[in-house]
Design a protein around this motif. Structure first.
Motif, PDB file in Angstrom:
ATOM      1  N   LYS A  24       1.026  -1.223   0.132  1.00 59.98           N
ATOM      2  CA  LYS A  24       0.080   0.121  -0.147  1.00 59.98           C
ATOM      3  C   LYS A  24       0.784   1.200  -0.013  1.00 59.98           C
ATOM      4  O   LYS A  24       0.520   2.393  -0.837  1.00 59.98           O
ATOM      5  CB  LYS A  24      -1.001  -0.073   1.260  1.00 59.98           C
ATOM      6  N   GLU A  44      -5.478  -1.135   7.810  1.00 61.04           N
ATOM      7  CA  GLU A  44      -5.682  -1.909   6.689  1.00 61.04           C
ATOM      8  C   GLU A  44      -5.860  -3.425   7.002  1.00 61.04           C
ATOM      9  O   GLU A  44      -5.021  -4.035   7.827  1.00 61.04           O
ATOM     10  CB  GLU A  44      -4.141  -1.599   5.849  1.00 61.04           C
ATOM     11  N   ASP A  45      -6.791  -4.122   6.580  1.00 59.37           N
ATOM     12  CA  ASP A  45      -7.027  -5.600   6.654  1.00 59.37           C
ATOM     13  C   ASP A  45      -6.845  -6.075   8.037  1.00 59.37           C
ATOM     14  O   ASP A  45      -6.180  -6.995   8.491  1.00 59.37           O
ATOM     15  CB  ASP A  45      -5.868  -6.068   5.828  1.00 59.37           C
ATOM     16  N   ASP A  49     -10.211  -0.248   4.418  1.00 59.20           N
ATOM     17  CA  ASP A  49     -11.343  -1.193   4.143  1.00 59.20           C
ATOM     18  C   ASP A  49     -12.890  -0.800   4.179  1.00 59.20           C
ATOM     19  O   ASP A  49     -13.714  -1.007   3.365  1.00 59.20           O
ATOM     20  CB  ASP A  49     -11.165  -2.552   4.727  1.00 59.20           C
ATOM     21  N   ASN A  76      -9.803   0.171  -3.669  1.00 59.03           N
ATOM     22  CA  ASN A  76      -9.534   1.264  -2.877  1.00 59.03           C
ATOM     23  C   ASN A  76      -8.024   1.940  -3.173  1.00 59.03           C
ATOM     24  O   ASN A  76      -7.851   2.994  -2.969  1.00 59.03           O
ATOM     25  CB  ASN A  76      -9.781   0.958  -1.295  1.00 59.03           C
TER      26      ASN A  76
END
Ligand code: NAI
Ligand code: PYR
Ligand code: MG
Length: 537
Positions: A208, A279-280, A303, A507
């Motif tokens: 990312k 994230e995640d 997310d 995203n």
């Protein structure tokens, strides 16, 4: 005295200013000198300063590098070309190998460059982001995370574990960069659609942040990927001898939150203005941490919010592609598959509903009211209606049975194909993590959609988890369909020779702009309004 001190100082400065920043490619402006406190092999082993064979002889002399490199001096452009050639020769040399083998070989060669020479790495990445994104990001990053413990050679980013409780405030100062602008953190609990990968999820923040550098021009020296290792519930990893994370079940409840709290305090004690992207995280923690920190820190959950923004942009784009005025967005019938309690899908529904309520032109804000429900929402137990047992309040406002426009003969738990046949939706959107769930029967039912150009968004990642492929969509729904997926697919040649576009709804098209905008504006918080604006513009 003064003169001697000044001479000493200027000699010191000359040593410090002894290397020029590498040019960033053909035609780039000459930049100023770059301060290096190292000499000799320490420079060659530091990917920030290392230029490999591109050090000119004068710099080799000044930096104590003479004799440590082969004599031929290569230009940055020659190094660039050599790298690109060897990258492409991989395609030739791995012909006949499975795609996963080829992709991992490409990831390895890029990763080795990243470890060795950051300037060249980011130059090739920025120039070739379209080709390299599927390697550093989804889908290959998923494969990398699954195999991370075996692939591990050098650490990147920081690792805070449950065992570091009480130490994080001092640990944060171990990071060598004075300033950090952008942090991406994961606890590895829901990596793409691949589930709990524990510490191996660090590949996601790394990927990312590479996208931040390539797409938003964020300074790579000011980004920091972080893994919060609170254990894993993945039995296979717990039994894997090579697994590099904590061998314990995930912390839960207050114990879990205490670790994340301490981490957030530590980060903001050192870098009060850093933006933190979550994230995640498995969705129950994604929503909980978002509520917990969003008004105290400059943070967002990619997310929940980034995905919602990109899905909203897609939904609005679909209205345009269907040749209708934007105000007709409020009339779209949208089936969302994979939006049960705590899911990325719920973030999409909330933002889309909000956008409908704010839609200019057709009515005053609020006129549509809560009862207006253009959504049919399914989770693993089928269609969600008001008769669902233990209906989660976040899902309840989208459950069928509340709105005036009810399709009466759809029962609680109805299957996807039943719903599509009855509703004839304009849009079918998947965030289920279930590969192939938009099967032939479902897609053929979409052919009967009330729109001449039905939109199908198969947003789950990586490729193996995509709800369907573009080939299937153009074959079964029709060549006028609008398709987008979370992971990249190739365009499809249609029967008349035209191109069927495999658009991407990920995203990654939103978060770099959010981070950059927040950074440049000095925002102290990331509001829903910012995400709405990013989606709508
Ligand atoms: N394209 C993008 O930008 C993004 C894609 N995603 C993808 O979305 C997927 C889901 O992520 P999360 O919401 O975090 O997972 P999650 O596990 O929290 O939610 C999945 C949802 O799908 C539902 N579901 C499971 N099986 C189903 C079935 N057979 N039929 C209908 N619904 C079913 C579950 O009940 C749940 O509501 C992942 O594959 C992830 O990669 C997530 C974020 C961004
Ligand atoms: C794209 C993304 O953030 C995900 O699949 O989780
Ligand atoms: Mg994600």
């Amino acid at each position: 005295m003064w003169r001697h001190a000044a001479a000493r100082r200027s000699a010191q400065i000359r040593r410090l200013l002894s290397t020029s920043a590498p040019s960033s490619g053909a035609g780039s402006a000459v930049r100023g000198p770059c301060i290096v406190h190292k000499r000799g092999t320490d420079i060659l082993h530091d990917p920030w300063y290392n230029k490999d064979t591109a050090f000119p002889l004068t710099e080799r002399d000044r930096l104590g590098l003479r004799g440590l490199l082969p004599p031929r001096v290569m230009s940055f452009e020659q190094q660039y070309e050599r790298f690109i050639n060897s990258y492409h020769s991989l395609e030739h040399n791995t012909q006949g190998e499975p795609d996963s083998v080829v992709s991992l070989a490409k990831w390895r060669i890029l990763n080795r460059l990243h470890d060795r020479n950051e300037t060249l790495y980011y130059r090739v990445l920025i120039d070739n982001i379209k080709d390299f994104a599927p390697i550093i990001y989804t889908p290959t990053v998923g494969l990398v995370c699954e195999n991370y413990s075996g692939l591990f050679r050098r650490p990147r980013g920081m690792y805070f574990s449950a065992k570091d409780k009480g130490e994080m405030m001092s640990m944060i100062y171990n990071w060598p960069a004075e300033k950090v602008d952008m942090i991406v953190v994961t606890d590895g609990s829901r990596i793409l659609g691949l589930g709990d990968l524990g510490v191996q999820g660090i590949g996601i923040p790394i990927g990312k942040l590479d996208v931040y550098v390539a797409a938003a021009g964020i300074n790579p020296q000011k980004v920091l990927p972080i893994m919060l290792d609170v254990g894993t519930n993945n039995e296979e990893l717990l039994e894997d001898k090579l697994y590099l994370g904590l061998r314990q079940p995930r912390l839960e409840g207050e114990e879990y939150l205490a670790v994340v709290d301490e981490f957030m305090e530590a980060v903001h004690a050192r870098w009060p203005k850093a933006i933190v992207q979550f994230e995640d995280f498995q969705m129950k923690w994604a929503f909980e941490t978002l509520q917990r920190y969003r008004s105290r820190f400059c943070m967002f959950n990619d997310d929940v919010q980034g995905t919602a923004g990109v899905a909203l942009a897609g939904l609005l784009g679909a209205v345009r592609a269907q040749g209708r005025p934007l105000a007709d967005f409020t009339k779209q019938k949208i089936v969302v598959v994979g939006a049960g309690k705590s899911s990325a899908g719920i973030g999409v529904l909330n933002m889309a509903k909000h956008a409908m309520l704010r839609m200019p032109g057709t009515h005053k804000i609020g006129e549509l009211g809560e009862g207006h429900n253009q959504f049919w929402v399914l989770d693993k137990d089928g269609l969600i209606t008001k008769s669902r047992k233990d209906l989660d309040p976040a899902v309840a406002r989208f459950a069928r049975g509340y709105g005036p426009e009810e399709v009466e003969d759809l029962h609680e738990g109805a299957s996807l194909v039943e719903v599509v046949k009855k509703v004839k939706p304009h849009v079918l959107l998947g965030l289920s993590g279930v590969g192939g769930i938009f099967n032939e029967e479902v897609l053929k039912a979409m052919k009967e959609s009330d729109s001449p150009c039905p939109a199908i968004f198969a947003m789950s990642n990586p490729t193996t988890k995509a709800e369907c492929t573009p080939e299937d969509v153009f074959k079964h729904v029709g060549e006028n369909a609008v398709f987008a997926s979370g992971s990249p697919f190739s365009n499809v040649t249609l029967s008349n020779g035209r191109k069927g576009y495999a658009n991407q709804a990920n995203n990654m098209y939103l978060f770099p702009g959010i981070g950059l905008g927040a950074l440049l504006s000095g925002a102290r918080h990331i509001s829903d309004g910012m995400l709405h604006a990013a989606a709508e513009w």
